[in-house]
Design a protein around this motif. Structure first.
Motif, PDB file in Angstrom:
ATOM      1  N   LEU A 103      -3.114  11.260  -4.956  1.00 40.81           N
ATOM      2  CA  LEU A 103      -2.412  10.034  -4.635  1.00 40.81           C
ATOM      3  C   LEU A 103      -3.002   9.413  -3.382  1.00 40.81           C
ATOM      4  O   LEU A 103      -3.157  10.092  -2.372  1.00 40.81           O
ATOM      5  N   ALA A 104      -3.350   8.138  -3.451  1.00 42.22           N
ATOM      6  CA  ALA A 104      -3.849   7.428  -2.274  1.00 42.22           C
ATOM      7  C   ALA A 104      -2.657   6.849  -1.530  1.00 42.22           C
ATOM      8  O   ALA A 104      -1.849   6.132  -2.106  1.00 42.22           O
ATOM      9  N   ALA A 105      -2.517   7.174  -0.266  1.00 46.62           N
ATOM     10  CA  ALA A 105      -1.452   6.633   0.579  1.00 46.62           C
ATOM     11  C   ALA A 105      -2.095   5.672   1.566  1.00 46.62           C
ATOM     12  O   ALA A 105      -2.727   6.094   2.532  1.00 46.62           O
ATOM     13  N   PRO A 106      -1.971   4.367   1.314  1.00 47.12           N
ATOM     14  CA  PRO A 106      -2.608   3.392   2.211  1.00 47.12           C
ATOM     15  C   PRO A 106      -2.079   3.517   3.635  1.00 47.12           C
ATOM     16  O   PRO A 106      -0.913   3.856   3.849  1.00 47.12           O
ATOM     17  N   GLY A 107      -2.945   3.237   4.599  1.00 46.17           N
ATOM     18  CA  GLY A 107      -2.560   3.325   5.999  1.00 46.17           C
ATOM     19  C   GLY A 107      -1.453   2.375   6.386  1.00 46.17           C
ATOM     20  O   GLY A 107      -0.805   2.559   7.408  1.00 46.17           O
ATOM     21  N   ILE A 108      -1.198   1.336   5.570  1.00 46.67           N
ATOM     22  CA  ILE A 108      -0.145   0.379   5.899  1.00 46.67           C
ATOM     23  C   ILE A 108       1.214   0.828   5.382  1.00 46.67           C
ATOM     24  O   ILE A 108       2.202   0.127   5.544  1.00 46.67           O
ATOM     25  N   SER A 109       1.293   2.005   4.767  1.00 41.62           N
ATOM     26  CA  SER A 109       2.560   2.512   4.227  1.00 41.62           C
ATOM     27  C   SER A 109       3.516   2.867   5.354  1.00 41.62           C
ATOM     28  O   SER A 109       3.161   3.591   6.275  1.00 41.62           O
ATOM     29  N   GLN A 110       4.742   2.378   5.261  1.00 43.55           N
ATOM     30  CA  GLN A 110       5.783   2.647   6.247  1.00 43.55           C
ATOM     31  C   GLN A 110       6.812   3.557   5.588  1.00 43.55           C
ATOM     32  O   GLN A 110       7.538   3.133   4.683  1.00 43.55           O
ATOM     33  N   LEU A 111       6.887   4.807   6.019  1.00 49.42           N
ATOM     34  CA  LEU A 111       7.747   5.795   5.384  1.00 49.42           C
ATOM     35  C   LEU A 111       9.212   5.360   5.355  1.00 49.42           C
ATOM     36  O   LEU A 111       9.932   5.648   4.401  1.00 49.42           O
ATOM     37  N   GLN A 116      13.210   1.590  -0.678  1.00 49.53           N
ATOM     38  CA  GLN A 116      13.954   0.391  -0.299  1.00 49.53           C
ATOM     39  C   GLN A 116      13.629  -0.762  -1.251  1.00 49.53           C
ATOM     40  O   GLN A 116      12.529  -0.844  -1.789  1.00 49.53           O
ATOM     41  N   PRO A 117      14.583  -1.669  -1.453  1.00 42.90           N
ATOM     42  CA  PRO A 117      14.338  -2.795  -2.365  1.00 42.90           C
ATOM     43  C   PRO A 117      13.354  -3.794  -1.770  1.00 42.90           C
ATOM     44  O   PRO A 117      13.171  -3.854  -0.547  1.00 42.90           O
ATOM     45  N   SER A 124       8.020  -5.099  11.874  1.00 41.34           N
ATOM     46  CA  SER A 124       7.289  -6.200  11.232  1.00 41.34           C
ATOM     47  C   SER A 124       6.769  -5.835   9.850  1.00 41.34           C
ATOM     48  O   SER A 124       5.998  -6.579   9.258  1.00 41.34           O
ATOM     49  N   ASP A 125       7.196  -4.694   9.316  1.00 44.02           N
ATOM     50  CA  ASP A 125       6.756  -4.263   7.988  1.00 44.02           C
ATOM     51  C   ASP A 125       7.809  -4.619   6.952  1.00 44.02           C
ATOM     52  O   ASP A 125       9.003  -4.620   7.240  1.00 44.02           O
ATOM     53  N   GLY A 126       7.382  -4.924   5.737  1.00 42.18           N
ATOM     54  CA  GLY A 126       8.316  -5.290   4.679  1.00 42.18           C
ATOM     55  C   GLY A 126       7.945  -4.681   3.343  1.00 42.18           C
ATOM     56  O   GLY A 126       6.779  -4.426   3.065  1.00 42.18           O
ATOM     57  N   PRO A 132       5.663   2.971   0.825  1.00 45.74           N
ATOM     58  CA  PRO A 132       4.728   4.045   0.470  1.00 45.74           C
ATOM     59  C   PRO A 132       4.692   4.248  -1.038  1.00 45.74           C
ATOM     60  O   PRO A 132       5.645   3.891  -1.745  1.00 45.74           O
ATOM     61  N   PRO A 133       3.599   4.804  -1.554  1.00 48.49           N
ATOM     62  CA  PRO A 133       3.534   5.036  -2.999  1.00 48.49           C
ATOM     63  C   PRO A 133       4.576   6.078  -3.409  1.00 48.49           C
ATOM     64  O   PRO A 133       4.946   6.943  -2.630  1.00 48.49           O
TER      65      PRO A 133
END
Length: 138
Positions: A103-111, A116-117, A124-126, A132-133
């Motif tokens: 599984l690739a977990a992009p660096g922009i993933s916010q745990l 979340q919907p 500042s993350d949405g 995250p994947p």
């Protein structure tokens, strides 16, 4: 929206535009530029760029529910200084499936955005851009 200056930007809208339904901002200045599948919200600008990632994979944009129109424009404050044009080819294709193992977990993933919907935010993350994947466990 944060994106490279002069980049091609898109936004899906419905039959009416609701000025009170502003989606969360998105940031495409770094790792967001390399997302292969984008799921923008209705009325949320998204990076089209060249239409592909740095490693030449075509980018897929999932049309949000209730979208009836797509607008394309340039990310800049001074459009009067622009010249030239973009040519965009639009086609409908099935949403590609990305390999799930490994599984690739992009660096922009916010745990914090896990599960979340769409439209949920943390600083500042949405979601869904920074979600995250997910892997379903039988």
């Amino acid at each position: 929206m944060y994106a490279p200056e002069g980049a091609l930007i898109g936004v899906f809208v419905g039959n009416t535009i609701d000025p009170r339904a502003a989606p969360p901002p998105v940031d495409y200045t770094a790792g967001g530029q390399e997302q292969e599948i984008l799921r923008p919200l209705l009325q949320q600008p998204f990076l089209v760029g060249s239409g592909s990632t740095a490693d030449s994979k075509f980018r897929t944009f999932v049309v949000p529910e209730r979208a009836t129109r797509l607008f394309l424009g340039v990310n800049t404050f001074t459009t009067g200084n622009n010249s030239g044009a973009f040519t965009a080819s639009i086609s409908v294709v099935p949403i590609p499936t990305l390999p799930g193992n490994p599984l690739a977990a992009p660096g922009i993933s916010q745990l914090v955005l896990a599960g979340q919907p769409a439209g949920a935010t943390f600083h500042s993350d949405g979601a869904p851009l920074n979600s995250p994947p997910q892997v379903s466990i039988p």
